[in-house]
Write a protein that holds these residues in place. Structure first.
Motif, PDB file in Angstrom:
ATOM      1  N   ASN A 103      -1.696 -10.634   3.305  1.00  0.00           N
ATOM      2  CA  ASN A 103      -1.219  -9.248   3.378  1.00  0.00           C
ATOM      3  C   ASN A 103      -2.209  -8.265   2.776  1.00  0.00           C
ATOM      4  O   ASN A 103      -1.907  -7.078   2.635  1.00  0.00           O
ATOM      5  CB  ASN A 103       0.129  -9.129   2.656  1.00  0.00           C
ATOM      6  N   ASP A 104      -3.411  -8.747   2.430  1.00  0.00           N
ATOM      7  CA  ASP A 104      -4.351  -7.915   1.687  1.00  0.00           C
ATOM      8  C   ASP A 104      -4.890  -6.721   2.455  1.00  0.00           C
ATOM      9  O   ASP A 104      -5.334  -5.749   1.838  1.00  0.00           O
ATOM     10  CB  ASP A 104      -5.541  -8.761   1.213  1.00  0.00           C
ATOM     11  N   LYS A 106      -3.173  -4.818   4.490  1.00  0.00           N
ATOM     12  CA  LYS A 106      -2.121  -3.838   4.798  1.00  0.00           C
ATOM     13  C   LYS A 106      -1.722  -3.024   3.574  1.00  0.00           C
ATOM     14  O   LYS A 106      -1.622  -1.802   3.630  1.00  0.00           O
ATOM     15  CB  LYS A 106      -0.901  -4.537   5.385  1.00  0.00           C
ATOM     16  N   ASN A 164       7.992  -0.691   0.904  1.00  0.00           N
ATOM     17  CA  ASN A 164       6.550  -0.946   0.952  1.00  0.00           C
ATOM     18  C   ASN A 164       5.812  -0.364  -0.247  1.00  0.00           C
ATOM     19  O   ASN A 164       4.743  -0.866  -0.627  1.00  0.00           O
ATOM     20  CB  ASN A 164       5.957  -0.385   2.244  1.00  0.00           C
ATOM     21  N   LEU A 167       5.389  -3.170  -2.796  1.00  0.00           N
ATOM     22  CA  LEU A 167       4.773  -4.442  -2.428  1.00  0.00           C
ATOM     23  C   LEU A 167       3.534  -4.765  -3.268  1.00  0.00           C
ATOM     24  O   LEU A 167       3.333  -5.918  -3.652  1.00  0.00           O
ATOM     25  CB  LEU A 167       4.411  -4.455  -0.940  1.00  0.00           C
ATOM     26  N   LEU A 398      -7.177  -2.891   7.611  1.00  0.00           N
ATOM     27  CA  LEU A 398      -6.190  -3.378   8.572  1.00  0.00           C
ATOM     28  C   LEU A 398      -6.714  -3.275   9.999  1.00  0.00           C
ATOM     29  O   LEU A 398      -6.362  -4.088  10.862  1.00  0.00           O
ATOM     30  CB  LEU A 398      -4.896  -2.566   8.424  1.00  0.00           C
TER      31      LEU A 398
END
Length: 544
Positions: A103-104, A106, A164, A167, A398
């Protein structure tokens, strides 16, 4: 294209989403930003000054879309010359392909490329502006200090993104952009940014380029090290000025168009317009089931062209680009689309469907024009902000890929993210008649294509052309459209032909936000249209 019909159909509105002014015009997605640019024109500045002031104010007043931690792309016509500024943000030196978790790219500190917005604005102001930096940056400082009223759109986006925000291990963006660090602001509440005001004051005193050196760079370096990010002071110190590139050129319905070159998607917009032009005007308006399906297939062809034939910007040559240089290719593709009983069913994974951006358009009474698109990528970007400085880090990593070494967008040090930006000017006798652009990731291209269709084939004013319902087709045949904007039989016709429908709410900001400024050919003034799907206005020196 019937210039007189388009110009005479324009009507100013009390809310200034449509505006007339005699001394120039600014259109952007935030009222205070448009007024900041208009104030520069009133003070004797030119389009470059106005664009810089507007962009800086947008960095304060529209943080969900852009900011000092993002990147900017510019199309300029100044002193009789048209050029593009490429502000692609380099991938940091420590961001090696094997260093990323799932997930790095995003959220979090590892998602950012080197910010270029300060460098782009510094270059444009130094090389082309007339006013002092203090004059240009002053409205943004005041806006950050005094605050502004949270809009319904911003409140909606904060609520949508609330999970988010938390996160990342360090929820720094939540501390800066949510009320008390944990609650979305409600519409009408005042939002102040004292740390960002302090950063802007430092830049006003030391130059926008001071973002990349000294105490600012050290603060970013320290923040990144503490949070396991990749960006370092060395990356910032090596940030170049934006590259000056030759715009791509084309035409639609007899009018000359100029747009941004690779690494942006101006060439894809011009290619799509060529495909649309291959059909007679009556085919497009009024809309039919056949014309909507044709538009969807044209969009798919354009987006697949971008994915299948990426260009290194330094090696791009429009004369060797078949989609823009071959007069036979658009006719051939159009005939092929029309010959199909059903849509092309070949499957392609769609490009990234998120993306948040902002666009501003400016013209002055000296004949200059600027179209500037800037972004932090996703809504509220990486959900991380620089401690003590108050700006969001972008998450442009991303928009890179990790499976094709040598690809222009390969995720490795020195590489770059892909871009859907397509700021565009329509020229008459070598001078800008209008300048336009949009945010919205790959929906930028469909929004602008529909805008030019409604201008050319419908004879609508710039405001009415922007207001028409939007439709977009991804490469996997998913059709996004505004609910209620099209007749039911047309929508169902697309479903029966094998398209997957993605109905968005009316006035959906997801489908782009076109901002346009037009110079009347009679020389009597300027028309500006701000996108009603966002929060902005158009303003000229007459309105400030």
């Amino acid at each position: 294209m019937d210039f007189e019909s388009i110009q005479s159909a324009f009507t100013p509105t009390p809310d200034q989403t449509s505006c007339f002014s005699k001394g120039g015009m600014v259109s952007s997605a935030f009222p205070a930003a448009s007024k900041a640019g208009a104030l520069m024109l009133k003070k004797g500045g030119n389009a470059a000054d106005a664009a810089c002031a507007t962009a800086l104010a947008l960095s304060v007043g529209e943080p969900q879309a852009s900011g000092l931690g993002g990147q900017s792309m510019v199309l300029l016509h100044l002193n009789g010359q048209t050029l593009a500024l490429d502000g692609s943000g380099p991938i940091p030196a420590l961001a090696k392909p094997d260093k990323f978790g799932p997930n790095d790219t995003k959220v979090g500190y590892r998602a950012t490329t080197v910010p270029t917005t300060p460098a782009v604005l510094a270059f444009m102001h130094k090389k082309y502006g007339k006013l002092t930096l203090e004059q240009v940056i002053s409205p943004a400082i005041e806006l950050a200090k005094e605050g502004y009223t949270i809009t319904p759109l911003q409140s909606f986006l904060q609520k949508r993104e609330l999970e988010n925000f938390f996160l990342p291990e360090n929820p720094s963006a939540a501390r800066y952009f949510l009320k008390n660090g944990n609650t979305p602001y409600e519409p009408g509440e005042i939002f102040c940014q004292p740390h960002l005001a302090g950063l802007l004051e430092h830049l006003a005193q030391n130059g926008l380029e001071s973002f990349y050196q000294g105490e600012i760079a050290q603060a970013i370096d320290r923040d990144m090290r503490q949070n396991k990010g990749f960006l370092r002071a060395e990356d910032l110190a090596e940030t170049p000025w934006p590259k000056i590139r030759k715009p791509v050129t084309g035409s639609f319905r007899g009018i000359e168009l100029v747009s941004t070159p690779p690494p942006t998607s101006g060439r894809i917009l011009l290619f799509i317009l060529k495909l649309l032009e291959a059909m007679p005007p009556e085919f497009h308006l009024p809309l039919t089931e056949k014309s909507m399906a044709y538009f969807c297939e044209v969009m798919r062809k354009g987006l697949m062209e971008r994915e299948e034939h990426p260009y290194w910007p330094d090696q791009y040559d429009q004369e060797k680009d078949p989609v823009l240089s071959s007069p036979e290719l658009p006719q051939k593709i159009s005939r092929w689309i029309l010959s199909r009983k059903t849509p092309d069913m070949s499957f392609s994974e769609p490009g990234w469907q998120g993306g948040e951006t902002t666009h501003l358009s400016v013209m002055d009474n000296e004949g200059n024009a600027v179209g500037l698109t800037q972004s932090v990528n996703l809504v509220y970007a990486s959900k991380t902000a620089c401690e003590g400085l108050g700006f969001l880090y972008n998450n442009y990593l991303l928009d890179t890929q990790d499976h094709t070494p040598g690809h222009p967008n390969y995720r490795a040090p020195g590489g770059m993210a892909w871009s859907s930006v397509a700021a565009t000017m329509a020229m008459v006798e070598g001078k800008p008649w209008l300048v336009t652009g949009s945010p919205g990731s790959e929906r930028i291209i469909s929004a602008l294509a529909r805008f030019f269709l409604y201008l050319a084939d419908g004879g609508l004013s710039i405001a009415r052309a922007q207001a028409q319902p939007r439709i977009h087709c991804a490469t996997n045949r998913t059709v996004s459209l505004e609910a209620g904007g099209f007749k039911d039989e047309l929508v169902q016709g697309l479903a029966h032909q094998g398209y997957t429908l993605d109905q968005r709410r009316p006035r959906s900001f997801y489908l782009g936000a076109v901002h346009t400024v037009l110079r009347q050919l009679d020389g009597k003034g300027f028309q500006g249209a701000a996108e009603f799907r966002r929060d902005g206005i158009a303003a000229g020196p007459d309105q400030v």
